[in-house]
Design a protein around this motif. Structure first.
Motif, PDB file in Angstrom:
ATOM      1  N   ARG A   1      -0.817   4.948   9.704  1.00 32.90           N
ATOM      2  CA  ARG A   1      -1.175   4.008   8.607  1.00 32.90           C
ATOM      3  C   ARG A   1      -1.744   4.350   7.271  1.00 32.90           C
ATOM      4  O   ARG A   1      -1.647   5.694   7.127  1.00 32.90           O
ATOM      5  CB  ARG A   1      -2.757   3.428   9.312  1.00 32.90           C
ATOM      6  N   ASP A   2      -2.026   3.557   6.309  1.00 29.04           N
ATOM      7  CA  ASP A   2      -2.338   3.957   4.880  1.00 29.04           C
ATOM      8  C   ASP A   2      -3.575   4.925   5.002  1.00 29.04           C
ATOM      9  O   ASP A   2      -3.535   5.830   4.030  1.00 29.04           O
ATOM     10  CB  ASP A   2      -2.704   2.893   4.072  1.00 29.04           C
ATOM     11  N   ARG A   3      -4.641   4.844   5.827  1.00 28.88           N
ATOM     12  CA  ARG A   3      -5.826   5.692   5.947  1.00 28.88           C
ATOM     13  C   ARG A   3      -5.297   7.113   6.292  1.00 28.88           C
ATOM     14  O   ARG A   3      -5.894   8.209   5.922  1.00 28.88           O
ATOM     15  CB  ARG A   3      -6.903   4.932   6.671  1.00 28.88           C
ATOM     16  N   ASP A   4      -4.375   7.143   7.210  1.00 27.49           N
ATOM     17  CA  ASP A   4      -3.779   8.592   7.465  1.00 27.49           C
ATOM     18  C   ASP A   4      -3.089   9.407   6.186  1.00 27.49           C
ATOM     19  O   ASP A   4      -3.473  10.433   6.160  1.00 27.49           O
ATOM     20  CB  ASP A   4      -2.821   8.384   8.498  1.00 27.49           C
ATOM     21  N   MET A   5      -2.569   8.419   5.720  1.00 25.48           N
ATOM     22  CA  MET A   5      -1.818   9.209   4.132  1.00 25.48           C
ATOM     23  C   MET A   5      -2.877   9.559   3.242  1.00 25.48           C
ATOM     24  O   MET A   5      -2.903  10.373   2.617  1.00 25.48           O
ATOM     25  CB  MET A   5      -0.719   8.299   3.756  1.00 25.48           C
ATOM     26  N   GLN A   6      -3.854   8.548   3.168  1.00 23.59           N
ATOM     27  CA  GLN A   6      -5.054   8.887   2.156  1.00 23.59           C
ATOM     28  C   GLN A   6      -5.684  10.092   2.638  1.00 23.59           C
ATOM     29  O   GLN A   6      -6.024  11.073   1.790  1.00 23.59           O
ATOM     30  CB  GLN A   6      -6.014   7.806   2.279  1.00 23.59           C
ATOM     31  N   ARG A   7      -5.883  10.443   3.950  1.00 23.41           N
ATOM     32  CA  ARG A   7      -6.708  11.531   4.359  1.00 23.41           C
ATOM     33  C   ARG A   7      -5.669  13.037   4.123  1.00 23.41           C
ATOM     34  O   ARG A   7      -6.184  14.094   3.687  1.00 23.41           O
ATOM     35  CB  ARG A   7      -6.971  11.587   5.829  1.00 23.41           C
ATOM     36  N   VAL A   8      -4.341  12.698   4.383  1.00 22.91           N
ATOM     37  CA  VAL A   8      -3.441  13.831   4.169  1.00 22.91           C
ATOM     38  C   VAL A   8      -3.216  14.123   2.569  1.00 22.91           C
ATOM     39  O   VAL A   8      -3.714  15.291   2.413  1.00 22.91           O
ATOM     40  CB  VAL A   8      -1.951  13.322   4.666  1.00 22.91           C
ATOM     41  N   VAL A   9      -3.348  13.251   1.816  1.00 21.80           N
ATOM     42  CA  VAL A   9      -3.643  13.685   0.228  1.00 21.80           C
ATOM     43  C   VAL A   9      -4.694  14.182  -0.059  1.00 21.80           C
ATOM     44  O   VAL A   9      -4.547  15.066  -0.951  1.00 21.80           O
ATOM     45  CB  VAL A   9      -2.879  12.142  -0.531  1.00 21.80           C
ATOM     46  N   ASN A  10      -5.744  13.630   0.361  1.00 22.33           N
ATOM     47  CA  ASN A  10      -7.100  14.175  -0.232  1.00 22.33           C
ATOM     48  C   ASN A  10      -7.166  15.637   0.555  1.00 22.33           C
ATOM     49  O   ASN A  10      -7.607  16.501  -0.165  1.00 22.33           O
ATOM     50  CB  ASN A  10      -8.130  13.380   0.530  1.00 22.33           C
TER      51      ASN A  10
ATOM     52  N   ILE B   1      -3.124   4.271  -2.712  1.00 17.50           N
ATOM     53  CA  ILE B   1      -2.531   4.183  -1.376  1.00 17.50           C
ATOM     54  C   ILE B   1      -3.203   2.991  -0.368  1.00 17.50           C
ATOM     55  O   ILE B   1      -4.295   3.183   0.146  1.00 17.50           O
ATOM     56  CB  ILE B   1      -2.564   5.465  -0.524  1.00 17.50           C
ATOM     57  N   ARG B   2      -2.462   2.205   0.029  1.00 17.28           N
ATOM     58  CA  ARG B   2      -2.995   1.097   0.686  1.00 17.28           C
ATOM     59  C   ARG B   2      -1.921   0.522   1.520  1.00 17.28           C
ATOM     60  O   ARG B   2      -0.829   0.797   1.410  1.00 17.28           O
ATOM     61  CB  ARG B   2      -3.613  -0.096  -0.327  1.00 17.28           C
ATOM     62  N   ALA B   3      -2.167  -0.429   2.387  1.00 21.15           N
ATOM     63  CA  ALA B   3      -1.634  -1.142   3.208  1.00 21.15           C
ATOM     64  C   ALA B   3      -1.245  -2.573   2.924  1.00 21.15           C
ATOM     65  O   ALA B   3      -2.207  -3.405   2.537  1.00 21.15           O
ATOM     66  CB  ALA B   3      -2.109  -1.237   4.780  1.00 21.15           C
ATOM     67  N   ALA B   4       0.019  -3.136   3.205  1.00 19.53           N
ATOM     68  CA  ALA B   4       0.410  -4.543   2.736  1.00 19.53           C
ATOM     69  C   ALA B   4       1.036  -4.917   4.310  1.00 19.53           C
ATOM     70  O   ALA B   4       2.256  -4.711   4.492  1.00 19.53           O
ATOM     71  CB  ALA B   4       1.319  -4.799   1.721  1.00 19.53           C
ATOM     72  N   GLY B   5       0.312  -5.475   5.087  1.00 17.69           N
ATOM     73  CA  GLY B   5       0.884  -5.759   6.648  1.00 17.69           C
ATOM     74  C   GLY B   5       1.060  -4.272   7.345  1.00 17.69           C
ATOM     75  O   GLY B   5       0.340  -3.719   7.316  1.00 17.69           O
ATOM     76  N   ASP B   6       2.371  -4.125   7.801  1.00 14.44           N
ATOM     77  CA  ASP B   6       2.874  -2.796   8.319  1.00 14.44           C
ATOM     78  C   ASP B   6       3.192  -1.667   7.357  1.00 14.44           C
ATOM     79  O   ASP B   6       3.649  -0.558   7.859  1.00 14.44           O
ATOM     80  CB  ASP B   6       3.751  -3.125   9.492  1.00 14.44           C
ATOM     81  N   ALA B   7       3.567  -2.294   6.251  1.00 13.25           N
ATOM     82  CA  ALA B   7       3.938  -1.319   5.236  1.00 13.25           C
ATOM     83  C   ALA B   7       2.904  -0.591   4.644  1.00 13.25           C
ATOM     84  O   ALA B   7       1.606  -1.000   4.392  1.00 13.25           O
ATOM     85  CB  ALA B   7       4.880  -2.011   4.047  1.00 13.25           C
ATOM     86  N   ILE B   8       3.209   0.862   4.084  1.00 12.08           N
ATOM     87  CA  ILE B   8       2.320   1.463   3.257  1.00 12.08           C
ATOM     88  C   ILE B   8       2.766   1.573   1.804  1.00 12.08           C
ATOM     89  O   ILE B   8       3.972   1.992   1.603  1.00 12.08           O
ATOM     90  CB  ILE B   8       2.225   3.095   3.805  1.00 12.08           C
ATOM     91  N   LEU B   9       1.917   1.336   1.175  1.00  7.67           N
ATOM     92  CA  LEU B   9       2.171   1.023  -0.513  1.00  7.67           C
ATOM     93  C   LEU B   9       1.569   2.288  -1.273  1.00  7.67           C
ATOM     94  O   LEU B   9       0.354   2.607  -1.055  1.00  7.67           O
ATOM     95  CB  LEU B   9       1.584  -0.395  -1.032  1.00  7.67           C
ATOM     96  N   VAL B  10       2.327   2.774  -2.135  1.00  6.29           N
ATOM     97  CA  VAL B  10       1.828   3.734  -3.196  1.00  6.29           C
ATOM     98  C   VAL B  10       2.094   3.240  -4.406  1.00  6.29           C
ATOM     99  O   VAL B  10       3.075   3.379  -4.749  1.00  6.29           O
ATOM    100  CB  VAL B  10       2.593   5.135  -2.874  1.00  6.29           C
ATOM    101  N   ASP B  11       0.940   3.019  -5.173  1.00  4.53           N
ATOM    102  CA  ASP B  11       1.060   2.358  -6.399  1.00  4.53           C
ATOM    103  C   ASP B  11       1.887   1.105  -6.420  1.00  4.53           C
ATOM    104  O   ASP B  11       2.851   0.890  -7.363  1.00  4.53           O
ATOM    105  CB  ASP B  11       1.594   3.424  -7.346  1.00  4.53           C
ATOM    106  N   ASN B  12       1.725   0.336  -5.432  1.00  4.94           N
ATOM    107  CA  ASN B  12       2.329  -1.060  -5.162  1.00  4.94           C
ATOM    108  C   ASN B  12       3.842  -0.879  -4.830  1.00  4.94           C
ATOM    109  O   ASN B  12       4.461  -1.765  -5.012  1.00  4.94           O
ATOM    110  CB  ASN B  12       2.125  -1.867  -6.354  1.00  4.94           C
TER     111      ASN B  12
END
Length: 301
Positions: free
Chosen positions: A186-195, A218-229
């Motif tokens: 999920r997007d929150r997983d990648m957020q924690r990885v980056v931080n 880093i956010r989510a749109a449906g099942d996709a993870i977006l980085v800077d849209n």
């Protein structure tokens, strides 16, 4: 002495030879009389009364013929409509593909133009700052802001969905548990990885080639993870420039590294981290420069 009366000899009656399948009389009866007598009588009665079978009257025959013609007409019209609409659908699909390819080519050209202009601006900035004696500081600001390409030692972290990740589900099951029972990253997983990498000493980070800046989201749109849209697809390859061995050790021992390890152990999310001698990161596609201004209102500074 009077003797006992002699009994006449008992003669055994000849036995009738038994069938080999005598022990299977029930099955034999079913096979020999497969049609129940009641059904046979009903069929004979209907035949005698002229009920059932093919139509006897002209009206019945005409009705059956009309029904068959109508059914054939419906099938023929359906096949004709499908044959007529097939080329139209194929043409529309090809036009859509051509449009997507055209727009993608145009976007690539614009990105190349942006890269060329960015390189020209950076060269002019370095020339101007070198004349003022601030070249080193400008290079540092460019690296930290993601405005320039960087390379050096670092780590490579790959995060991927579980092998049997579920593709369905409307909500995020980690709303209450904090983890995923779907095996999806999920997007929150990648957020924690980056931080976690920033806190562990990373100097520059990218995800699937997308350079991160101080304003990256880093956010989510449906099942996709977006980085800077920009949508990303797994596996997610995270490159971080820094003191490779120290960065790897500090991240794995941090709270975010332990969180990632828990996802791997409990939910099958696949991760791997390695120390790299030379990691190369390109500049961010666009860098927004914002300057803080002092406030003159009372009660604020």
């Amino acid at each position: 002495m009077c003797g006992m009366p002699q009994q006449p000899p008992v003669r055994s009656s000849p036995t009738r030879p038994s069938r080999p399948d005598a022990s299977m009389s029930l099955l034999t009866n079913v096979m020999d009389h497969s049609l129940d007598e009641g059904y046979a009588e009903a069929a004979a009665r209907k035949q005698a009364e002229g009920v059932g079978g093919t139509p006897k009257t002209v009206r019945s025959k005409l009705g059956l013929a009309a029904g068959l013609v109508l059914a054939a007409l419906v099938v023929t019209l359906g096949a004709a409509n499908a044959r007529i609409s097939a080329p139209v659908i194929a043409k529309e699909r090809q036009e859509l593909i051509d449009r997507i390819e055209h727009e993608t080519t145009a976007a690539d050209k614009l990105e190349d133009n942006v890269d060329t202009l960015r390189a020209d601006v950076s060269a002019r900035q370095r020339t101007a700052l070198k004349a003022d004696g601030g070249s080193a500081q400008a290079d540092l600001v460019g690296i930290l802001s993601g405005a320039t390409d960087v390379h050096g030692p670092g780590v490579k972290l790959v995060v991927d969905d579980a092998k049997e990740a579920s593709q369905d589900g409307d909500g995020d099951p980690r709303e209450t548990s904090g983890f995923s029972d779907t095996g999806r990253v999920r997007d929150r997983d990648m957020q924690r990885v980056v931080n976690g990498l920033w806190e562990s000493g990373a100097e520059a980070i990218s995800i699937n080639g997308q350079r991160l800046t101080a304003l990256s989201a880093i956010r989510a749109a449906g099942d996709a993870i977006l980085v800077d849209n920009r949508p990303l697809v797994p596996p997610y390859t995270v490159l971080a420039v820094g003191d490779g061995q120290r960065l790897s050790t500090r991240f794995q021992n941090s709270a975010d590294g332990l969180y990632l390890h828990a996802l791997q152990e409990n939910y099958g999310i696949r991760t791997s981290i390695s120390v790299e001698d030379d990691v190369r990161l390109t500049a961010a596609p666009s860098v927004i420069v914002r300057t803080a201004q002092p406030s003159t209102e009372k009660g604020t500074s």
